[in-house]
Design a protein around this motif. Structure first.
Motif, short mmCIF file in Angstrom:
data_model
loop_
_atom_site.label_atom_id
_atom_site.label_comp_id
_atom_site.label_asym_id
_atom_site.label_seq_id
_atom_site.Cartn_x
_atom_site.Cartn_y
_atom_site.Cartn_z
N LYS A 86 -2.85 5.35 -1.50
CA LYS A 86 -2.41 5.53 -3.20
C LYS A 86 -2.58 4.08 -3.80
O LYS A 86 -2.93 3.27 -3.20
CB LYS A 86 -1.27 6.01 -3.07
CG LYS A 86 -1.07 7.16 -2.46
CD LYS A 86 0.37 7.49 -3.14
CE LYS A 86 1.01 8.75 -3.26
NZ LYS A 86 1.80 9.01 -3.08
N THR A 87 -3.60 4.24 -4.57
CA THR A 87 -3.84 2.80 -5.92
C THR A 87 -3.01 2.74 -6.97
O THR A 87 -2.80 3.57 -7.47
CB THR A 87 -5.09 3.27 -6.02
OG1 THR A 87 -6.00 2.88 -6.02
CG2 THR A 87 -6.10 2.02 -7.05
N GLN A 112 0.02 0.27 -0.45
CA GLN A 112 -1.41 1.35 -1.03
C GLN A 112 -2.79 1.31 0.55
O GLN A 112 -2.93 2.47 0.11
CB GLN A 112 -2.29 -0.06 -1.96
CG GLN A 112 -1.51 0.13 -2.76
CD GLN A 112 -3.22 -0.08 -3.84
OE1 GLN A 112 -2.92 -0.27 -5.40
NE2 GLN A 112 -3.24 -1.86 -3.85
#
Length: 357
Positions: A142-143, A137
């Motif tokens: 990116k979550t 992440q």
């Protein structure tokens, strides 16, 4: 039935954007299962190695380097390799970080497989899942979704189930240590190996897809293995074994069929891992690693008569459920992201046209 089939095909295509990516995924699992089994098979009856472990790791890295050079030269001129190395020397320096971590990981794998049976060893390494997800992440910005985190939690719980047998003592005093003590040197070593694995893997993926995105993958492998050889030489110097590492007696012990197969297998793992991280991602790599325990447990039962306890069966079932859950909402790769952006742009253009009309 038709709806379920379509749903399965859609989930499969999300996980594997191409046939080659599925082949790479499968080979990764097979080769890593082989690693634990071959390392165990290369031990003596007293659970020791007759050969010099550091020398084997160094020779394996050299084999990876030669394979990468050969695969590059298959389609390119040898002199262009030198030009690419000089041109991308900054990327060569960056690869020192994962090279050092992989070097430490490889050497610790031999030590930890003396302390744990292959199934327990693979299960303990699965605690790298959360660290890998967090690093992924941070580096890729990116979550992960709630469903993705849930699948990771279930995957971790599946690995933890094996601890139900960790307090059991073996009746055979010469047997391996199947037990587990949280406050022990063995725990420290497996923890260090786990951290090396997750950080090296995510950072290697980052280099493949960002800083080294425009560099030929085999050139990147050359960078990795040149740095790995350098790091392994430092390890031999640290232990004072460099002068004796390549003496006839040591090399004679390595020229054993089981050890040679082990080195070839590990060299193949290195090449496949680079393709895995290039085409897929580190999150899917953690699931592939977890699936190893399913096959490793079965193979070790038949090959080494290592019993499969009820907790192991429960762990395997939990891991398989986590894998199924993840397939419903996998992390999308860069190709998927590009496709989504293109679709969004097309939709915006269509909206603009409709508004004008």
């Amino acid at each position: 039935m038709q709806t379920q089939r379509m749903s399965f095909i859609q989930s499969f295509s999300k996980l594997f954007p191409s046939k080659s990516s599925f082949i790479i995924f499968s080979l990764y699992i097979i080769l890593f299962c082989n690693h634990g089994i071959l390392v165990t098979a290369s031990q003596t009856s007293s659970n020791r190695y007759e050969y010099n472990v550091a020398t084997v790791v160094l020779l394996t890295e050299t084999l990876k380097l030669l394979a990468s050079v050969g695969l590059y030269c298959k389609d390119n001129e040898p002199k262009s390799l030198v030009k690419d190395v000089v041109k991308n020397k900054t990327v060569l320096a960056l690869y020192l970080i994962p090279a050092f971590l992989y070097c430490l990981y490889n050497n610790l794998s031999f030590e930890n497989l003396l302390r744990f049976d292959p199934t327990t060893y693979n299960l303990l390494l699965q605690f790298r899942i959360f660290f890998t997800a967090i690093l992924f992440q941070v580096l890729f910005k990116k979550t992960l979704t709630g469903k993705q985190w849930l699948s990771l939690v279930i995957l971790t719980l599946g690995c933890m189930l094996k601890q139900l047998d960790f307090n059991a003592e073996s009746a055979d005093s010469n047997a391996k240590m199947y037990g587990f003590n949280l406050f022990s040197w063995s725990t420290v070593l497996i923890l260090v190996q786990m951290l090396c694995s997750c950080f090296a893997g995510v950072y290697n993926e980052y280099l493949l897809k960002n800083d080294g995105a425009n560099v030929n993958i085999f050139v990147q492998n050359v960078f990795m293995y040149l740095d790995s050889i350098f790091c392994n030489i430092l390890v031999l110097l640290f232990h004072g074994n460099l002068s004796t590492a390549f003496q006839y007696d040591n090399l004679a012990k390595i020229m054993n069929f089981k050890v040679i197969i082990l080195m070839i297998n590990n060299a193949s793992v290195g090449i496949i891992t680079s393709f895995f991280l290039k085409q897929l991602n580190s999150i899917l790599k953690t699931f592939a690693s977890a699936l190893e325990l399913v096959f490793t447990a079965i193979l070790c039962y038949f090959l080494f008569h290592i019993p499969i306890a009820l907790s192991t069966v429960m762990a395997i079932c939990t891991v398989l459920f986590a894998v199924y859950l993840y397939t419903q909402n996998p992390v999308k790769g860069q190709e998927h992201d590009k496709e989504s952006l293109e679709i969004e742009r097309e939709e915006l253009l269509m909206d603009e046209v409709l508004v004008k009309e």
